[in-house]
Enzyme design. Structure first.
Site, PDB file in Angstrom:
ATOM      1  N   TYR A 126      45.300  -0.555  40.960  1.00 41.13           N
ATOM      2  CA  TYR A 126      44.504  -1.267  41.963  1.00 41.13           C
ATOM      3  C   TYR A 126      43.441  -2.152  41.309  1.00 41.13           C
ATOM      4  CZ  TYR A 126      46.460   2.248  45.229  1.00 41.13           C
ATOM      5  OH  TYR A 126      47.289   3.073  45.973  1.00 41.13           O
ATOM      6  N   ASP A 236      46.096   8.476  44.701  1.00 40.00           N
ATOM      7  CA  ASP A 236      46.091   8.123  46.115  1.00 40.00           C
ATOM      8  C   ASP A 236      47.242   8.843  46.827  1.00 40.00           C
ATOM      9  OD1 ASP A 236      45.585   6.832  48.489  1.00 40.00           O
ATOM     10  OD2 ASP A 236      46.118   4.824  47.788  1.00 40.00           O
ATOM     11  N   ASP A 240      47.139  12.494  49.450  1.00 40.35           N
ATOM     12  CA  ASP A 240      47.671  12.541  50.821  1.00 40.35           C
ATOM     13  C   ASP A 240      48.694  13.667  50.954  1.00 40.35           C
ATOM     14  OD1 ASP A 240      46.233  10.220  51.537  1.00 40.35           O
ATOM     15  OD2 ASP A 240      47.903   9.467  52.747  1.00 40.35           O
TER      16      ASP A 240
HETATM   17 MG    MG Z   1      45.264   6.688  50.634  1.00 46.90          MG
END
Ligand code: MG
Ligand code: NAI
Length: 342
Positions: A126, A236, A240
């Protein structure tokens, strides 16, 4: 103690609903002074930008930022995410994203499990480097390049942070997530830094896992995990997965930390703006409330954070749950139940 100065950014969708809940809980245990900023998709519609030009300068003066979620059907997700959340995370060098995965008594998961995903939050996949070109050649000819950036410094600081965290916990185990078989430059550097840093932490046991195998391990051998350190993208995804295994994305809290404390840190639930349930008053506020507990912990009040977490656990144990956890209580009812149990 002077009141804690908190910048609240509700954002979009359920962001405001859960942030209100979190603030109501915070004000029960600490003296807080809250300034609310209107940044979000509606602000974008009016101003053509997700943040005011002087936003970072203003936000910088606060002790902490408390964030809801951003994202709406009206504005493309890459604009809302980059314009707001990533602008703050990168602008304030919040390089450590800490995402505890708690397994509560009373839910389906095994309550003896307790993980923390430590996600590199400033570079990696990112980093925002790349571009799109050649569209003028006509349909079907455009190219896009999205480059990952891994620096030795970035790898080392997140790994040392994860080792320190692992060292402070009973299990003292750290798993490094990698994909160095396929990504022979960036993730091999990641592995090499991990091997070097690990020599300084003889009291922490370690292992390495390729990210695909790690996803299976989260499901199949969850008892082998304690602290997990991963790149921006891998962390990330795995966090989740972790929170879904623990019962619901709505439970997951997180902290975007600038551990050097040169800038304020930002606390937010892991979930997004959930447009499918926004405005119905049924969002699970526990991820946001738990993020408030992390905020207090970061500001030196771990005792108050623990109090909030105990109240969350008691609320779940007593069966007061929103729909995502199989219950039928509203956001307001769950929030009131947490407050009653503080
Ligand atoms: Mg996320
Ligand atoms: P999401 O996390 O908003 O929702 C995924 C699913 O989980 C939905 O079914 C939703 O109803 C449910 N859910 C999420 N939080 C919940 C809660 N507190 N209580 C009960 N149910 C909950 O992710 P999705 O659908 O991928 O994205 C929706 C929007 O949010 C997009 O615009 C996306 O870009 C944005 N987003 C923003 C983030 C942020 O601001 N940090 C993070 C992730 C997504």
């Amino acid at each position: 103690m002077p009141p804690l100065e908190i910048a609240a950014i509700p954002g979009d969708g359920i962001g405001g609903e859960v942030l209100d809940a979190g603030l109501r809980v915070l004000e029960q245990v600490a003296e807080i002074q809250v300034t609310t900023f209107p940044y979000g998709s509606a602000y974008y519609a009016e101003h053509g930008a997700m943040l005011a030009p002087d936003a970072l300068e203003r936000l910088r003066r606060f002790d902490a930022i408390y964030f809801g979620a951003v994202g709406s059907r009206e504005v493309p997700d890459h604009i809302t995410l980059w314009g707001l959340r990533l602008a703050i995370c990168q602008g304030f060098d919040q390089w450590a994203n800490v995402r505890p995965v708690r397994f509560y008594e009373g839910l389906d998961g095994d309550p003896s499990l307790d993980w923390v995903v430590v996600r590199e939050n400033s570079e990696g996949e990112y980093a925002g480097l790349g571009g799109r070109q050649l569209a003028a050649r006509g349909p079907g000819n455009e190219v896009a390049v999205q480059t990952s950036l891994f620096t030795e410094k970035g790898c080392e600081r997140i790994m040392r942070f994860a080792f320190e965290l692992a060292r402070s916990r009973p299990r003292r185990h750290l798993t490094s997530i990698t994909k160095s078989n396929a990504q022979q430059y960036a993730m091999v550097l990641w592995d090499e830094v991990f091997d070097r840093v690990r020599a300084d932490y003889h009291d922490v046991t370690t292992d390495k896992e390729l990210v695909d195998a790690a996803a299976a391990r989260f499901v199949l051998r969850p008892q082998t995990l304690d602290v997990v350190v991963a790149s921006n993208l891998h962390g990330d995804i795995l966090s989740d997965l972790g929170s879904a295994l623990a019962g619901s994305l709505g439970l997951a809290a997180s902290a975007n930390l600038n551990p050097d404390r040169r800038f304020p840190s930002m606390f937010e639930p892991v979930h997004g703006s959930a447009p499918d349930i926004a405005g119905q008053g049924i969002a699970n506020p526990l991820g946001a409330i738990g993020s408030g507990a992390m905020l207090l912990e970061h500001l030196g009040r771990a005792d108050l954070g623990d109090r909030i977490r105990a109240a969350i656990a008691a609320t779940i144990r007593d069966g007061i749950r929103t729909r995502d956890l199989g219950g039928s209580h509203t956001t307001a009812e769950v929030t009131a139940a947490v407050i009653a149990r503080l």
